[in-house]
Scaffold this motif. Sequence first.
Motif, PDB file in Angstrom:
ATOM      1  N   HIS A 223      14.523  85.938  31.495  1.00 40.14           N
ATOM      2  CA  HIS A 223      13.261  85.950  32.228  1.00 40.14           C
ATOM      3  C   HIS A 223      12.104  85.290  31.502  1.00 40.14           C
ATOM      4  CE1 HIS A 223      15.065  88.286  35.361  1.00 40.14           C
ATOM      5  NE2 HIS A 223      15.453  89.205  34.506  1.00 40.14           N
ATOM      6  N   ILE A 224      12.210  85.121  30.199  1.00 41.13           N
ATOM      7  CA  ILE A 224      11.098  84.480  29.486  1.00 41.13           C
ATOM      8  C   ILE A 224      11.494  83.123  28.911  1.00 41.13           C
ATOM      9  CG2 ILE A 224       9.387  84.718  27.675  1.00 41.13           C
ATOM     10  CD1 ILE A 224       9.780  87.722  27.853  1.00 41.13           C
ATOM     11  N   ILE A 225      12.586  83.109  28.130  1.00 42.28           N
ATOM     12  CA  ILE A 225      12.923  81.868  27.427  1.00 42.28           C
ATOM     13  C   ILE A 225      13.321  80.768  28.400  1.00 42.28           C
ATOM     14  CG2 ILE A 225      14.521  80.834  25.783  1.00 42.28           C
ATOM     15  CD1 ILE A 225      14.435  83.341  24.189  1.00 42.28           C
ATOM     16  N   ILE A 226      14.281  81.081  29.283  1.00 44.84           N
ATOM     17  CA  ILE A 226      14.770  80.038  30.187  1.00 44.84           C
ATOM     18  C   ILE A 226      13.642  79.465  31.054  1.00 44.84           C
ATOM     19  CG2 ILE A 226      16.250  79.618  32.196  1.00 44.84           C
ATOM     20  CD1 ILE A 226      17.829  79.524  29.714  1.00 44.84           C
ATOM     21  N   PRO A 227      12.837  80.313  31.734  1.00 44.00           N
ATOM     22  CA  PRO A 227      11.749  79.705  32.527  1.00 44.00           C
ATOM     23  C   PRO A 227      10.762  78.932  31.646  1.00 44.00           C
ATOM     24  CG  PRO A 227      12.031  82.019  33.086  1.00 44.00           C
ATOM     25  CD  PRO A 227      12.865  81.768  31.893  1.00 44.00           C
ATOM     26  N   GLY A 228      10.546  79.426  30.416  1.00 41.89           N
ATOM     27  CA  GLY A 228       9.581  78.789  29.536  1.00 41.89           C
ATOM     28  C   GLY A 228       9.970  77.391  29.114  1.00 41.89           C
ATOM     29  N   ILE A 229      11.286  77.139  28.983  1.00 42.69           N
ATOM     30  CA  ILE A 229      11.695  75.835  28.498  1.00 42.69           C
ATOM     31  C   ILE A 229      12.478  75.053  29.555  1.00 42.69           C
ATOM     32  CG2 ILE A 229      11.773  76.648  26.112  1.00 42.69           C
ATOM     33  CD1 ILE A 229      14.795  76.622  26.311  1.00 42.69           C
ATOM     34  N   LYS A 230      12.293  75.451  30.818  1.00 40.01           N
ATOM     35  CA  LYS A 230      13.038  74.838  31.916  1.00 40.01           C
ATOM     36  C   LYS A 230      12.919  73.321  31.937  1.00 40.01           C
ATOM     37  CE  LYS A 230      13.093  76.443  36.693  1.00 40.01           C
ATOM     38  NZ  LYS A 230      12.209  77.330  37.456  1.00 40.01           N
ATOM     39  N   THR A 231      11.706  72.836  31.775  1.00 36.49           N
ATOM     40  CA  THR A 231      11.487  71.397  31.885  1.00 36.49           C
ATOM     41  C   THR A 231      12.280  70.649  30.828  1.00 36.49           C
ATOM     42  OG1 THR A 231       9.239  72.120  32.264  1.00 36.49           O
ATOM     43  CG2 THR A 231       9.654  69.776  32.371  1.00 36.49           C
ATOM     44  N   ILE A 232      12.142  71.080  29.580  1.00 34.30           N
ATOM     45  CA  ILE A 232      12.797  70.359  28.491  1.00 34.30           C
ATOM     46  C   ILE A 232      14.306  70.517  28.580  1.00 34.30           C
ATOM     47  CG2 ILE A 232      12.818  72.155  26.713  1.00 34.30           C
ATOM     48  CD1 ILE A 232      11.705  69.985  24.850  1.00 34.30           C
ATOM     49  N   LEU A 233      14.742  71.649  29.103  1.00 27.88           N
ATOM     50  CA  LEU A 233      16.179  71.882  29.259  1.00 27.88           C
ATOM     51  C   LEU A 233      16.764  70.902  30.283  1.00 27.88           C
ATOM     52  CD1 LEU A 233      18.211  73.845  28.120  1.00 27.88           C
ATOM     53  CD2 LEU A 233      17.809  75.340  30.048  1.00 27.88           C
ATOM     54  N   THR A 234      16.112  70.797  31.440  1.00 28.19           N
ATOM     55  CA  THR A 234      16.603  69.886  32.466  1.00 28.19           C
ATOM     56  C   THR A 234      16.581  68.454  31.970  1.00 28.19           C
ATOM     57  OG1 THR A 234      15.385  71.326  33.922  1.00 28.19           O
ATOM     58  CG2 THR A 234      16.449  69.442  34.929  1.00 28.19           C
ATOM     59  N   LEU A 235      15.493  68.090  31.288  1.00 31.55           N
ATOM     60  CA  LEU A 235      15.394  66.748  30.746  1.00 31.55           C
ATOM     61  C   LEU A 235      16.599  66.444  29.867  1.00 31.55           C
ATOM     62  CD1 LEU A 235      13.549  64.260  30.422  1.00 31.55           C
ATOM     63  CD2 LEU A 235      12.751  65.302  28.313  1.00 31.55           C
ATOM     64  N   ASN A 236      16.988  67.435  29.048  1.00 29.10           N
ATOM     65  CA  ASN A 236      18.099  67.206  28.133  1.00 29.10           C
ATOM     66  C   ASN A 236      19.436  67.153  28.842  1.00 29.10           C
ATOM     67  OD1 ASN A 236      17.677  67.018  25.079  1.00 29.10           O
ATOM     68  ND2 ASN A 236      16.041  68.315  25.847  1.00 29.10           N
ATOM     69  N   VAL A 237      19.579  67.923  29.916  1.00 31.06           N
ATOM     70  CA  VAL A 237      20.822  67.841  30.679  1.00 31.06           C
ATOM     71  C   VAL A 237      20.972  66.425  31.234  1.00 31.06           C
ATOM     72  CG1 VAL A 237      22.021  68.627  32.746  1.00 31.06           C
ATOM     73  CG2 VAL A 237      20.895  70.277  31.257  1.00 31.06           C
ATOM     74  N   ILE A 238      19.882  65.891  31.774  1.00 28.59           N
ATOM     75  CA  ILE A 238      19.968  64.561  32.361  1.00 28.59           C
ATOM     76  C   ILE A 238      20.163  63.496  31.283  1.00 28.59           C
ATOM     77  CG2 ILE A 238      18.701  62.851  33.703  1.00 28.59           C
ATOM     78  CD1 ILE A 238      17.413  65.385  35.074  1.00 28.59           C
ATOM     79  N   LEU A 239      19.441  63.659  30.162  1.00 26.48           N
ATOM     80  CA  LEU A 239      19.623  62.713  29.058  1.00 26.48           C
ATOM     81  C   LEU A 239      21.062  62.717  28.566  1.00 26.48           C
ATOM     82  CD1 LEU A 239      16.490  63.018  26.764  1.00 26.48           C
ATOM     83  CD2 LEU A 239      17.200  61.092  28.185  1.00 26.48           C
ATOM     84  N   SER A 240      21.702  63.899  28.596  1.00 23.92           N
ATOM     85  CA  SER A 240      23.063  63.940  28.076  1.00 23.92           C
ATOM     86  C   SER A 240      24.026  63.209  29.006  1.00 23.92           C
ATOM     87  CB  SER A 240      23.506  65.379  27.855  1.00 23.92           C
ATOM     88  OG  SER A 240      23.578  66.061  29.066  1.00 23.92           O
ATOM     89  N   ILE A 241      23.681  63.130  30.286  1.00 22.78           N
ATOM     90  CA  ILE A 241      24.538  62.368  31.203  1.00 22.78           C
ATOM     91  C   ILE A 241      24.431  60.872  30.907  1.00 22.78           C
ATOM     92  CG2 ILE A 241      24.963  61.759  33.605  1.00 22.78           C
ATOM     93  CD1 ILE A 241      23.938  64.598  34.293  1.00 22.78           C
ATOM     94  N   THR A 242      23.192  60.356  30.838  1.00 23.38           N
ATOM     95  CA  THR A 242      23.050  58.937  30.520  1.00 23.38           C
ATOM     96  C   THR A 242      23.589  58.649  29.121  1.00 23.38           C
ATOM     97  OG1 THR A 242      20.758  59.456  29.993  1.00 23.38           O
ATOM     98  CG2 THR A 242      21.148  58.281  32.031  1.00 23.38           C
ATOM     99  N   GLY A 243      23.396  59.611  28.210  1.00 20.65           N
ATOM    100  CA  GLY A 243      23.902  59.430  26.850  1.00 20.65           C
ATOM    101  C   GLY A 243      25.417  59.318  26.821  1.00 20.65           C
ATOM    102  N   SER A 244      26.103  60.113  27.626  1.00 25.52           N
ATOM    103  CA  SER A 244      27.560  60.054  27.554  1.00 25.52           C
ATOM    104  C   SER A 244      28.099  58.797  28.233  1.00 25.52           C
ATOM    105  CB  SER A 244      28.207  61.316  28.125  1.00 25.52           C
ATOM    106  OG  SER A 244      27.521  61.793  29.234  1.00 25.52           O
ATOM    107  N   LEU A 245      27.351  58.259  29.199  1.00 25.26           N
ATOM    108  CA  LEU A 245      27.769  56.978  29.777  1.00 25.26           C
ATOM    109  C   LEU A 245      27.758  55.890  28.713  1.00 25.26           C
ATOM    110  CD1 LEU A 245      25.903  56.965  33.189  1.00 25.26           C
ATOM    111  CD2 LEU A 245      28.359  56.917  32.843  1.00 25.26           C
ATOM    112  N   SER A 246      26.774  55.956  27.817  1.00 25.87           N
ATOM    113  CA  SER A 246      26.688  54.906  26.800  1.00 25.87           C
ATOM    114  C   SER A 246      27.262  55.350  25.457  1.00 25.87           C
ATOM    115  CB  SER A 246      25.253  54.420  26.658  1.00 25.87           C
ATOM    116  OG  SER A 246      24.351  55.481  26.711  1.00 25.87           O
TER     117      SER A 246
END
Lengths: 317, 281
Positions: free
Chosen positions: A216-239
């Motif tokens: 209830h605190i940590i996950i909502p607090g860092i949601k933006t950076i977490l999602t950013l990293n999930v997406i970065l890891s997709i482009t990262g694994s392509l390359s």
Amino acid sequence: MSDFKLKKWARSRRGQQFFVCFSFMVLPLLLLFVFTYLPFGQMVQFSFYKMKYLTPPDKRVFVGFQNYIDVFKRDDCFKALKLSLYYCVGALVQLVIALYFATILSFKVRGGNFFKGLMFFPYLISGIAIGFIFKFFYTRGFVLDTVLGFLGVNESNIPYWLKDQAVNNWSLVATSVWRYFGQNMVLFIGAIMSVDSDLYEAAALDGANRWEQFKHIIIPGIKTILTLNVILSITGSLSAFEPPYVITGGSNGTGTYFVIMNEIAHVSQKVGLASAMAVVLLMIIFGCTILQKLFFKYVFKDVDSQDEVSSKRRKNP
Amino acid sequence: MKKHLTFGGFIWNVIQYASLLFFGFLALLPIASCVITAFKTEEEYRTTSVMALPKSWLNFENFYRAFTTANMGRAFLNSLIVMVCVLTVSVILGTQLAYVLNRFAFRGNAFVRSLFLIASLLPSVAMQVTVYKIMTSLNLVNHLYGYIIMMCGTDVISIYIFIQFMENIPVALDESAFIDGAGYQRIYWQIILPLLKPAIITSCILKGVSVYNEYYAANLYLMSKEIRTISTSLFTFVGPMGNQYNLICAGVIISLTPALIVFLLCQKHIYSGIAAGAVKG
């Protein structure tokens, strides 16, 4: 101040501004043009030709979309793209591990700094050194096999980590997780620390346990950076490039898309085909990035505005 | 927080420390095995188990041999030259660009910003296919200065760090200096640049680590032995020496020692740099 003087002042200030803007931007823009946009343009151009590095311009053969068709038809190119699924899974595992340890190490733990440093340090080692370290690590009868032997595993049950096609891609992915999870962890710790610490205290007073705090605190607090990293890891694994390039050289079915592209460009010197491969992957990466931007725009509309409010509150307590 | 340990809390503590120890061990194992092997004599290396400790921790012969075979003294010098030049140039260019982009609302400002942002999406390995061609035609291949020029190509993360930091430097400061008769050049050199110091340290550490460890382009553009950098000097051990891991491990340990020293000295800066670099996107 007379009208004339005012104009003169404005003109000179304008003039000065123009001069400083020009002189401070000309070199960065020149470098950007020469080493990014010019090569990018050439890459698109070359992708329509059959040529080598030293082929003079008049000897190049225009082949239309043939290179692009080849990218999708050739076995090695497109199969290689499928390997990025391994790296994608690895990247997600890496994020989970990083998040787990970030949660632990953001709070008081004995030896916390020591563990943080230990897990982060691999990030500072050069790719080529990592290549040697893991060749040594995975070689038959060496580090990993010895440790497994201590644990009572019979050597005949241990696969050849870098040759056996059932495991070798996982072995390479593991090196990438080993190298980067500490960096992700440090990043998450930074994000968790920037969450208002009053919240944790209030939650603890209310009797929330660690899991509830996390949810209830940590996950909502860092949601933006977490999602950013999930997406970065997709482009990262392509390359994905480094682990196979430095450890196996792409042999035994470990050649990712970029390893194959690198070989086609610098060994076989099929510059046109390599350019087409690069353009195809860039398109995919651009596509992912645009999806990411849209995703952020629609999913995190309200989260962003909340962030702003809380950061304002932090600045003026 | 005063708390009396509940049973669940106790279990959680056990899990927590067990996992820390386990992953700490995994993180350390590859490097530790390398250190162990680097101290072994030729004979020990051939006859003992990989994880058996060396007889003497003072056997520096492998380090000496690795250092001389790979010509690492020269390589350290080259890496130092590259780092000093690249960091100086990219700090000056990066801060100047950030200053202009942050302080002046000229036409095309947003366009320039997006040019740099889009550039950050292009994976560098893919770009080398044609950058190589351009480097060849500019006659920059196989020269240390050519490699330096290419590495100076401004990187977006540090520009981003600079711009963010600039936003917290009050514009009133520039204004009052301007009214006192200082030109923009002087405002940049005497007011902005000194105030940007924390951001400069952060970006130097981040960029310094990546320049020091860069090996793909270094390998592509610096072929001659005498201009190899530290990371490419390790390529000496590829091929005929490929099985002498006591020697190779010593070389690897030598190459990562500077990074370890910098890390131990400025952990805080590195961590905050990583966190600051994350906000791009």
